[in-house]
Design an enzyme around this catalytic site. Structure first.
Site, short mmCIF file in Angstrom:
data_model
loop_
_atom_site.label_atom_id
_atom_site.label_comp_id
_atom_site.label_asym_id
_atom_site.label_seq_id
_atom_site.Cartn_x
_atom_site.Cartn_y
_atom_site.Cartn_z
NE ARG A 43 -1.17 2.51 2.87
CZ ARG A 43 -0.91 3.95 3.00
NH1 ARG A 43 -0.98 4.90 2.31
NH2 ARG A 43 -0.22 3.95 4.40
CG ASP A 44 3.25 4.49 2.76
OD1 ASP A 44 2.60 5.31 2.54
OD2 ASP A 44 4.34 4.47 3.42
CG HIS A 249 9.30 7.74 4.33
ND1 HIS A 249 8.85 8.07 3.15
CD2 HIS A 249 8.25 7.25 5.07
CE1 HIS A 249 7.62 7.68 3.33
NE2 HIS A 249 7.33 6.99 4.21
CB CYS A 280 5.00 10.72 0.79
SG CYS A 280 3.72 11.98 1.39
CG ASN A 289 7.61 3.44 3.56
OD1 ASN A 289 6.99 4.24 4.57
ND2 ASN A 289 6.92 2.98 2.52
#
Length: 363
Positions: A43-44, A249, A280, A289
């Site tokens: 997801r992220d 991050h 992001c 990340n």
């Protein structure tokens, strides 16, 4: 300086293990404390990759991570594909992936509309099946500037919206986890006041979140600033560390060091992404990340243990990076990939009786 032979020997911790269990490493005390890893790659991680991959590949990513031993895997997001096209098809991903009882597959839900879509999906599922998900994540920020850039509202307005989401979700039996973005620096307004981070985090807990993940979204944090942040948030009379998670991050290569700083403050849950995926879209310049592989390697021999088999996860990182046509951002992943390639070539030489080496010498 280390010799090539010595470096190679350090990169040979053993043969690849396929079992979906974390390895055990001896410590002086003989026991290790368990920490939780929330794998956010599907997801992220994927949401800020330039490539958009189909739902079947996303589902396969979740399946491979499950086989590699990860037990909490953030699997998608019910956001508008108009704004985040990388997250299109989350419902199909949840249907396609193999779900296992006792594991968690949270999804991001930005608002009531997204929650309603998820609840409609869950209502169509046979009761005998493992639920598509039993948990949602909601997100806000520590600054108005970032919140307005991300969700077009202030932090206060964001919290008001999320309160309704959390209330409805908990009423439907879903767990709710919260995210706070830009807890160290904001790309629009600069240094962030730790007191504000504490206030926003407490608001999320008060509305029903069982845990709040503190996000160094820009990746500018270092052990000193993370220590200062947690001294305020967790310090005397603060939020219990057991209610917090770290989301770092790796823009400046400090993410692993920041995790160890957070461990010193009692935090025992951390978000990471296989292959160092992500970034992001609303934080210019932020890289991915912290890589799951890097976290697991850093914990080797320490007093902490975490879920997942390092070698198996590294192979997943190589696989998804190839699918995205990008370099694996995990340094540990690249090192293990190089080791696997070297072992493959050595095996080929053994099988052909040295013919390959002879041909190479002639060239």
């Amino acid at each position: 300086m280390m010799s090539g032979g010595a470096a190679r020997s350090l990169l040979r911790p053993g043969r690849t293990v396929r079992a979906a269990r974390p390895r055990a490493y001896a410590t002086a005390a003989g026991t290790r404390e368990r920490i939780r890893i929330v794998e956010v790659g599907p997801r992220d991680g994927l949401q800020n990759e330039s490539a958009v991959i189909p739902p079947e590949v996303k589902a396969e990513l979740v399946n491979r991570l499950t086989k590699a031993g990860m037990d909490i895997i953030e699997s998608g997001s019910f956001v508008s594909p108009k704004w985040v096209p990388q997250m299109a098809g989350t419902a199909e991903v949840l249907k396609r992936m193999d779900r296992h009882k006792g594991l968690h597959y949270p999804v991001l839900v930005p608002n009531l509309k997204g929650l309603e879509i998820l609840l409609d999906l869950l209502s169509t599922q046979p009761k005998s099946e493992v639920p598509y998900t039993d948990e949602i994540a909601v997100f806000t920020a520590a600054t108005d500037a970032f919140s307005k850039a991300n969700t077009n509202c202030t932090v206060a307005e964001s919290l008001e919206r999320l309160s309704a989401v959390a209330k409805r979700a908990t009423a439907e039996g879903l767990r709710v986890r919260g995210y706070v973005s830009v807890v160290i620096d904001c790309p629009y307004s600069g240094k962030v006041d730790p007191v504000q981070v504490k206030t926003v985090s407490q608001a999320l807990l008060d509305m029903g979140c069982y845990e709040v993940s503190l996000g160094d979204t820009v990746g500018t944090g270092n052990p000193t600033t993370v220590d200062q942040l947690l001294h305020t948030v967790v310090g005397s009379g603060g939020i219990p560390a057991s209610k917090l998670a770290g989301h770092f991050h790796d823009t400046f290569g400090m993410a692993v060091a920041n995790i160890f700083t957070a461990l010193d403050h009692g935090v025992r849950t951390f978000d990471s992404a296989v292959g160092g995926l992500g970034g992001c879209p609303y934080s210019p310049g932020a890289t991915g990340n912290v890589a799951t592989e890097d976290v697991l390697y850093a914990l080797r021999g320490s007093r902490y243990e975490a879920p997942g088999d390092l070698d198996a996860i590294a192979e997943v990182g190589t696989w998804i990076s190839q699918n995205l046509k990008r370099q694996n951002a995990s340094r540990v992943g690249r090192a293990l990939e190089a080791r696997r390639e070297r072992e493959r070539l050595e095996k080929e030489r053994e099988n052909d009786g040295g013919a390959a080496e002879t041909i190479s010498a002639k060239l």
